[in-house]
Design a protein around this motif. Structure first.
Motif, PDB file in Angstrom:
ATOM      1  N   UNK A 153      34.359  42.503  46.288  1.00 28.30           N
ATOM      2  CA  UNK A 153      35.764  42.810  45.949  1.00 28.30           C
ATOM      3  C   UNK A 153      35.876  42.637  44.440  1.00 28.30           C
ATOM      4  N   UNK A 154      36.163  43.730  43.759  1.00 32.19           N
ATOM      5  CA  UNK A 154      36.245  43.688  42.293  1.00 32.19           C
ATOM      6  C   UNK A 154      37.411  42.807  41.856  1.00 32.19           C
ATOM      7  N   UNK A 155      37.297  42.218  40.658  1.00 32.08           N
ATOM      8  CA  UNK A 155      38.459  41.545  40.094  1.00 32.08           C
ATOM      9  C   UNK A 155      39.528  42.606  39.847  1.00 32.08           C
ATOM     10  N   UNK A 193      34.750  35.185  53.394  1.00 36.84           N
ATOM     11  CA  UNK A 193      34.626  34.778  54.809  1.00 36.84           C
ATOM     12  C   UNK A 193      34.208  35.938  55.698  1.00 36.84           C
ATOM     13  N   UNK A 194      34.517  37.176  55.257  1.00 37.06           N
ATOM     14  CA  UNK A 194      34.134  38.357  56.053  1.00 37.06           C
ATOM     15  C   UNK A 194      32.712  38.821  55.730  1.00 37.06           C
ATOM     16  N   UNK A 195      32.021  38.117  54.845  1.00 34.24           N
ATOM     17  CA  UNK A 195      30.617  38.441  54.568  1.00 34.24           C
ATOM     18  C   UNK A 195      30.371  39.193  53.274  1.00 34.24           C
ATOM     19  N   UNK A 196      31.459  39.528  52.532  1.00 34.21           N
ATOM     20  CA  UNK A 196      31.283  40.153  51.209  1.00 34.21           C
ATOM     21  C   UNK A 196      31.350  39.082  50.133  1.00 34.21           C
ATOM     22  N   UNK A 197      31.574  39.512  48.892  1.00 37.58           N
ATOM     23  CA  UNK A 197      31.783  38.528  47.813  1.00 37.58           C
ATOM     24  C   UNK A 197      33.182  38.746  47.253  1.00 37.58           C
ATOM     25  N   UNK A 198      34.029  37.731  47.381  1.00 35.86           N
ATOM     26  CA  UNK A 198      35.382  37.810  46.817  1.00 35.86           C
ATOM     27  C   UNK A 198      35.363  37.356  45.364  1.00 35.86           C
ATOM     28  N   UNK A 199      36.245  37.942  44.572  1.00 31.59           N
ATOM     29  CA  UNK A 199      36.284  37.603  43.140  1.00 31.59           C
ATOM     30  C   UNK A 199      37.707  37.246  42.717  1.00 31.59           C
ATOM     31  N   UNK A 200      37.823  36.252  41.843  1.00 32.07           N
ATOM     32  CA  UNK A 200      39.094  35.954  41.176  1.00 32.07           C
ATOM     33  C   UNK A 200      39.042  36.584  39.794  1.00 32.07           C
ATOM     34  N   UNK A 221      37.261  28.833  51.621  1.00 32.93           N
ATOM     35  CA  UNK A 221      35.953  29.366  52.054  1.00 32.93           C
ATOM     36  C   UNK A 221      34.829  28.440  51.604  1.00 32.93           C
ATOM     37  N   UNK A 222      33.790  28.364  52.436  1.00 36.71           N
ATOM     38  CA  UNK A 222      32.593  27.661  51.954  1.00 36.71           C
ATOM     39  C   UNK A 222      31.488  28.665  51.635  1.00 36.71           C
ATOM     40  N   UNK A 223      31.875  29.951  51.588  1.00 34.85           N
ATOM     41  CA  UNK A 223      30.925  31.024  51.253  1.00 34.85           C
ATOM     42  C   UNK A 223      30.967  31.273  49.739  1.00 34.85           C
ATOM     43  N   UNK A 224      29.936  31.954  49.194  1.00 35.24           N
ATOM     44  CA  UNK A 224      29.946  32.261  47.749  1.00 35.24           C
ATOM     45  C   UNK A 224      31.135  33.143  47.351  1.00 35.24           C
ATOM     46  N   UNK A 225      31.651  32.907  46.162  1.00 35.65           N
ATOM     47  CA  UNK A 225      32.709  33.766  45.584  1.00 35.65           C
ATOM     48  C   UNK A 225      32.486  33.781  44.078  1.00 35.65           C
ATOM     49  N   UNK A 226      33.248  34.599  43.365  1.00 41.64           N
ATOM     50  CA  UNK A 226      33.031  34.710  41.920  1.00 41.64           C
ATOM     51  C   UNK A 226      34.312  34.626  41.114  1.00 41.64           C
TER      52      UNK A 226
END
Ligand SMILES: Cc1cc2nc3c(=O)[nH]c(=O)nc-3n(C[C@H](O)[C@H](O)[C@H](O)COP(=O)(O)O)c2cc1C
Length: 333
Positions: free
Chosen positions: A17-19, A34-41, A62-67
């Motif tokens: 998910x692009x910023x 949480x859905x398996x992609x990478x979320x970004x702030x 989330x305990x998944x990676x994000x950016x």
């Protein structure tokens, strides 16, 4: 669906998910992760205390990676320091050179990414030691770095570099994901479509205009919505501000129709002028239609429905699988 990028980032699907400026929220980023992609702030302009709060909120969700994405047209040292202290898994930079921050981030195990728009730039940043890149094509929404369309940019970069990269600009569905992978990218970086996600902080006026728009309804302009960030070409939906400007012969800054008119207000009370770079969020009031409605040519491929991040990601993956089967059946015997 594993690619070099999913392996590097430890995510399930090659979808980032692009910023998307102030439309990004901890809830959106976390739901994508949480859905398996990478979320970004997108925190380029967020004050320092709120920067830390938003990162912590995302970590709670989330305990998944994000950016976190930071634009280097502005001083970002303090925000980079917070990313290090908070052990943000991925930091992405755009519009500048990430070199001054690279070693500090990488030494803490943070994956670092830079957005590029030519194959020369891609090679330059690979040589600096970036972990991965984003290739932004001319179709993209928001501020647009270069002038080459993704269909040529992606294979040109793939021919030059070895590190993984995601393609941005026009990739929004399963067909696009397969196309990007075929052209040599390892994932897609989706902006405009996530403006239509449930947790995006975009006003319903903005979302309705995205839903109605077709692929010909956006405009690339060098200096139009320039108040706040000058000299940064951008792509927006053709709204009343753009139409009046076009009908007046596209005059330059200072000569544009209703220059300096205040047309909207933020929740904080801060006013927004016509030609400002602010998007309408859920709490903006005023003439929202006339504001900067950043969007890519991909508006033409986005449906009318507001969906959850999980629904968007599942739809993309299911469509990509379906499409892959169709392509297999075309294989020459
Ligand atoms: C509303 C909006 C805001 C954006 N804000 C940022 C930003 O803060 N930082 C950044 O690097 N890119 C930003 N972008 C560009 C996206 O990262 C991405 O390159 C683009 O959305 C991809 O094209 P697409 O819109 O066709 O998916 C923004 C794009 C949009 C539509």
């Amino acid at each position: 669906m594993q690619t070099a990028l999913t392996k590097l980032l430890n995510i399930d699907f090659p979808i980032i998910q692009a910023p998307i400026g102030s439309a990004t929220t901890p809830e959106l980023a976390a739901s994508v992760s949480n859905a398996g992609g990478l979320g970004m702030l997108a925190l380029s302009w967020t004050d320092i205390a709120t920067t830390r709060e938003k990162i912590r909120e995302t970590k709670r969700l989330t305990n998944k990676p994000f950016g976190v994405n930071l634009i280097l047209e502005w001083e970002q040292s303090e925000r980079v320091e917070i990313c290090i202290q908070e052990q943000v898994p991925v930091v992405s930079f755009a519009w500048g050179n990430s070199l001054p921050f690279l070693q500090a981030l990488k030494s803490k195990g943070i994956k670092v990414c830079q957005t590029v728009s030519t194959s020369e730039e891609a090679l330059f940043f690979e040589n600096l030691g970036l972990d991965f890149l984003v290739a932004q094509g001319w179709e993209a929404g928001g501020h647009v770095l270069g002038k080459v369309a993704s269909s040529v940019l992606v294979p040109s970069i793939a021919d030059k570099i070895k590190i993984p990269f995601a393609s941005a600009g026009g990739f929004t569905e399963g067909r696009g994901l397969l196309a990007a992978l075929s052209l040599g990218a390892s994932g897609i970086w989706i902006g405009t479509r996530f403006l239509m996600a449930k947790k995006a902080n975009a006003s319903s006026v903005y979302q309705e205009l995205i839903a109605k728009a077709n692929e010909n309804d956006t405009v690339y302009a060098e200096r139009l919505f320039n108040i706040g960030w000058d000299n940064a070409p951008h792509r927006v939906i053709r709204n009343s501000t753009v139409i009046n400007w076009e009908n007046s012969g596209k005059p330059s800054i200072g000569q544009r129709p209703n220059e300096h008119e205040i047309i909207a207000q933020k929740q904080s009370g801060e006013t927004i002028k016509r030609y400002a770079d602010d998007i309408p969020t859920k709490t903006t009031t005023g003439n929202l239609e006339a504001l900067a409605l950043y969007a890519g040519q991909s508006v033409g491929l986005i449906g009318q429905t507001i969906k959850t991040a999980k629904e968007i990601i599942t739809e993309i993956i299911e469509e990509a699988n379906l499409q892959l089967d169709k392509l297999h059946s075309l294989r020459a015997k």
